[in-house]
Design a protein around this motif. Structure first.
Motif, PDB file in Angstrom:
ATOM      1  N   LEU A 194       0.800  -1.220   0.000  1.00 14.54           N
ATOM      2  CA  LEU A 194       0.000   0.000   0.000  1.00 14.54           C
ATOM      3  C   LEU A 194       0.835   1.274   0.000  1.00 14.54           C
ATOM      4  O   LEU A 194       0.288   2.362  -0.090  1.00 14.54           O
ATOM      5  N   LYS A 195       2.157   1.140   0.101  1.00 18.25           N
ATOM      6  CA  LYS A 195       2.988   2.337   0.249  1.00 18.25           C
ATOM      7  C   LYS A 195       3.002   3.227  -1.000  1.00 18.25           C
ATOM      8  O   LYS A 195       3.185   4.413  -0.888  1.00 18.25           O
ATOM      9  N   ASP A 196       2.810   2.656  -2.173  1.00 14.78           N
ATOM     10  CA  ASP A 196       2.850   3.475  -3.390  1.00 14.78           C
ATOM     11  C   ASP A 196       1.458   3.746  -3.964  1.00 14.78           C
ATOM     12  O   ASP A 196       1.302   4.016  -5.134  1.00 14.78           O
TER      13      ASP A 196
ATOM     14  N   TYR B 243      -1.913   6.118  -3.845  1.00 19.81           N
ATOM     15  CA  TYR B 243      -2.398   7.438  -3.454  1.00 19.81           C
ATOM     16  C   TYR B 243      -3.832   7.306  -2.931  1.00 19.81           C
ATOM     17  O   TYR B 243      -4.736   7.002  -3.689  1.00 19.81           O
TER      18      TYR B 243
ATOM     19  N   ARG C 204       1.078  -0.011 -10.857  1.00 22.10           N
ATOM     20  CA  ARG C 204       0.548   0.839  -9.790  1.00 22.10           C
ATOM     21  C   ARG C 204      -0.915   1.173 -10.043  1.00 22.10           C
ATOM     22  O   ARG C 204      -1.718   1.255  -9.121  1.00 22.10           O
TER      23      ARG C 204
ATOM     24  N   LYS D 241      -2.864  -1.716  -8.887  1.00 22.61           N
ATOM     25  CA  LYS D 241      -3.007  -1.686  -7.428  1.00 22.61           C
ATOM     26  C   LYS D 241      -4.126  -0.725  -7.020  1.00 22.61           C
ATOM     27  O   LYS D 241      -4.923  -1.022  -6.129  1.00 22.61           O
ATOM     28  N   HIS D 242      -4.207   0.429  -7.687  1.00 21.56           N
ATOM     29  CA  HIS D 242      -5.282   1.389  -7.395  1.00 21.56           C
ATOM     30  C   HIS D 242      -6.639   0.768  -7.716  1.00 21.56           C
ATOM     31  O   HIS D 242      -7.601   0.944  -6.967  1.00 21.56           O
TER      32      HIS D 242
END
Length: 170
Positions: free
Chosen positions: A2-4, A6, A26, A29-30
């Motif tokens: 979850l670190k990258d 927003y 990424r 992931k979003h």
């Protein structure tokens, strides 16, 4: 993991999308986080039952009207967002749309939650003081707030995509 992602910084994400440094992994992931969070809304239903037929009728009509209005706002919101992207560089619409939906939606959900808590207190006071009429007024206020949430989501999403695509300069 979850670190990258927003969650709140839609400006930072817009800058990364504009510079081309935001990857599809990424964005995926979003999309996953957005899907999981969106799924929670179906897992925790809140049902309010009214014993009075008149109030139940208003509730049912309001739900039907909200579904229609949400559909119209979504249709035009996505269309106008797409048009803003096309008037810019016309690239990566789905990547931008999915990626920006998370921070824009998450931020608005937090605002809506805070607003909703205030409206819940006001609704309780209205219902206590005005009875059935207070219920109808409370439902109307929540209807307007929910419609505003849908509209603000697409306005903010369109504005971010317009900036990223170069259609509107910051």
């Amino acid at each position: 993991m979850l670190k990258d992602i927003y969650f709140l910084n839609s400006q930072g994400l817009s800058e990364e999308l504009k510079s081309g440094t935001f990857s599809e992994i990424r964005a995926l992931k979003h999309l996953i986080v957005l899907s999981v969070l969106g799924g929670f809304t179906f897992e925790f239903p809140v049902v309010t039952e009214f014993s009075e037929t008149e109030i139940s009728l208003w509730k049912n009509l309001g739900s039907l009207l909200m579904m229609i209005i949400a559909g119209v706002i979504t249709y035009y919101g996505v269309w106008l967002t797409y048009q803003a992207n096309e008037k810019g560089d016309g690239k990566d619409f789905f990547l931008r749309f999915i990626s920006l939906s998370l921070p824009v939606g998450f931020k608005l959900a937090l605002y809506f939650l805070l607003t909703g808590l205030g409206l819940a207190v006001i609704s309780a006071l209205l219902i206590t003081g005005l009875g059935s009429f207070g219920v109808v007024v409370s439902m109307l206020v929540m209807f307007i707030a929910t419609t505003a949430f849908y509209g603000l989501f697409f306005v903010q999403l369109r504005n971010h995509i317009a900036r990223v695509s170069g259609y509107e300069s910051q």
